[in-house]
Design a protein around this motif. Structure first.
Motif, mmCIF file in Angstrom:
data_model
loop_
_atom_site.group_PDB
_atom_site.id
_atom_site.type_symbol
_atom_site.label_atom_id
_atom_site.label_comp_id
_atom_site.label_asym_id
_atom_site.label_seq_id
_atom_site.Cartn_x
_atom_site.Cartn_y
_atom_site.Cartn_z
ATOM 1 N N GLU A 226 0.801 -0.899 -0.123
ATOM 2 C CA GLU A 226 0.087 -0.148 0.744
ATOM 3 C C GLU A 226 1.093 1.259 0.366
ATOM 4 N N ASN A 238 -4.335 8.841 4.108
ATOM 5 C CA ASN A 238 -4.600 8.910 2.851
ATOM 6 C C ASN A 238 -4.567 7.563 2.525
ATOM 7 N N LEU A 240 -3.826 5.217 -0.793
ATOM 8 C CA LEU A 240 -4.351 5.222 -2.526
ATOM 9 C C LEU A 240 -5.381 3.650 -2.594
ATOM 10 N N ASP A 241 -5.755 3.837 -3.790
ATOM 11 C CA ASP A 241 -6.644 2.782 -3.927
ATOM 12 C C ASP A 241 -6.297 1.027 -3.972
ATOM 13 N N GLU A 242 -6.011 0.393 -4.144
ATOM 14 C CA GLU A 242 -6.004 -1.092 -4.345
ATOM 15 C C GLU A 242 -4.815 -1.162 -5.757
ATOM 16 N N GLN A 243 -5.648 -0.946 -6.283
ATOM 17 C CA GLN A 243 -4.661 -0.390 -7.844
ATOM 18 C C GLN A 243 -3.570 0.578 -8.030
ATOM 19 N N SER A 244 -3.436 0.944 -6.883
ATOM 20 C CA SER A 244 -2.024 2.064 -7.373
ATOM 21 C C SER A 244 -0.933 1.107 -6.336
ATOM 22 N N ASN A 245 -1.282 0.421 -5.688
ATOM 23 C CA ASN A 245 -0.641 -0.407 -4.640
ATOM 24 C C ASN A 245 0.534 -0.601 -5.332
ATOM 25 N N ASN A 287 -2.590 8.382 -10.458
ATOM 26 C CA ASN A 287 -2.345 7.524 -9.677
ATOM 27 C C ASN A 287 -1.566 6.008 -10.106
#
Length: 343
Positions: A226, A238, A240-245, A287
């Protein structure tokens, strides 16, 4: 500075055409490659060290054992040697403030239960001298933490209290560099160590790292995918969304920022014995991650310097763990068009 960023963004756009994301199963046609430099002299081979620029010279500090400072002049490609540190220092991200290099959130001592330094350690490049700075509050000491300066404040995030054994923390602390006073801020969403961080405007980006767990025999295993972001304006975190891991979760990696882009370079993980060579770029507007370039030699436990339209790295470990220790120096020109396009 604007001209520099524009040249960098042109270079990034070309690289993005030739590079695909890790998840889509297509091989990249071409990835920009770093160049091994032929230098006058070499730095002392070391890892778990730090590499930083101050007043147009580069400084390699710390590492396992008590080491001298190695000093690189990029204009003459020459390495020279400076003063030894007063104690062993390793596993830290250095910062520059007022023409001096600050070491905070460092470890000292032997694996696997290293101690955290109790004070800020300061190196003065002009005098080639070390001195001790502000005391770190006893209940907030740790090593392997991320550190970054914003204005007159130093931010210290996460880390581990007990070397590579246990004691992972989510702490975020601010040191007022004018008054030398500490303040505890909101905890990060998750604990991590063996990572670096960087500011993009008023946001602190934290990526990479792991929870080094010698106590469970998982020193390298518990990597963090993450990406966490702290907003100075709101004082909140915050994720970031999982696709931005981070596409390749790893630790011992180095972070830096150019314009709106945040980078994670090098590192070590359980997916390969060799240290990672990938330099991955997060566009903080979209992102989305891409692979920007690759080192000539994979490495972890050092740093990357942005200077005069080029990136530099040196030293570190070429494999997972403590070796082989490296003494090579690499460079990537940011405004080079040599890698544009493919046949």
């Amino acid at each position: 500075m604007l001209d520099f960023v524009n040249r960098w963004l042109r270079c990034v756009m070309v690289a993005a055409i030739c590079t695909t994301f890790a998840g889509n199963g297509v091989e990249a046609q071409e990835t920009r490659q770093w160049e091994l430099l032929d230098t006058i002299g070499d730095p002392q081979a070391r890892h778990e060290a730090a590499f930083i620029e101050c007043d147009d010279r580069f400084f390699l500090l710390g590492g396992r054992g008590v080491k001298p400072v190695d000093i690189y002049d990029p204009k003459t490609r020459t390495w020279t040697q400076g003063a030894r540190s007063p104690v062993e220092i390793h596993h830290f991200q250095p910062v520059v403030y007022n023409h001096q290099i600050l070491v905070v959130g460092a470890m000292t001592g032997n694996y696997p239960k290293e101690n955290a330094l109790d004070k800020v350690l300061i190196y003065d490049p002009k005098l080639d001298q070390w001195k001790w700075g502000a005391e770190i509050p006893e209940d907030r000491r740790r090593g392997g933490a991320g550190a970054a300066v914003h204005g007159d404040d130093l931010y210290l995030v996460s880390g581990i209290q007990n070397g590579h054994w246990d004691g992972w923390v989510t702490w975020l602390d601010r040191l007022d560099l004018k008054t030398q006073t500490w303040e505890s801020l909101a905890d990060a969403p998750r604990a991590r160590d063996h990572f670096q961080c960087a500011f993009i405007e008023d946001k602190l980006y934290v990526a990479g790292g792991r929870r080094s767990s010698g106590v469970t025999k998982q020193v390298f295993d518990l990597t963090i995918p993450e990406v966490d972001v702290y907003d100075l304006q709101t004082g909140t975190w915050n994720t970031l969304d999982e696709q931005s891991n981070l596409p390749i979760p790893r630790a011992g990696c180095f972070s830096f920022a150019i314009g709106r882009d945040f980078f994670v370079a090098g590192g070590e993980s359980t997916i390969q014995r060799e240290a990672h060579a990938e330099v991955q770029r997060l566009d903080t507007v979209t992102n989305q991650w891409s692979t920007d370039s690759k080192f000539a030699v994979g490495r972890h436990g050092t740093g990357v310097i942005v200077w005069n339209d080029a990136l530099y790295t040196c030293a570190g470990s070429g494999g997972r763990g403590g070796g082989p220790e490296l003494d090579s120096t690499e460079m990537l020109e940011l405004n080079s068009e040599a890698n544009e396009g493919s046949e």
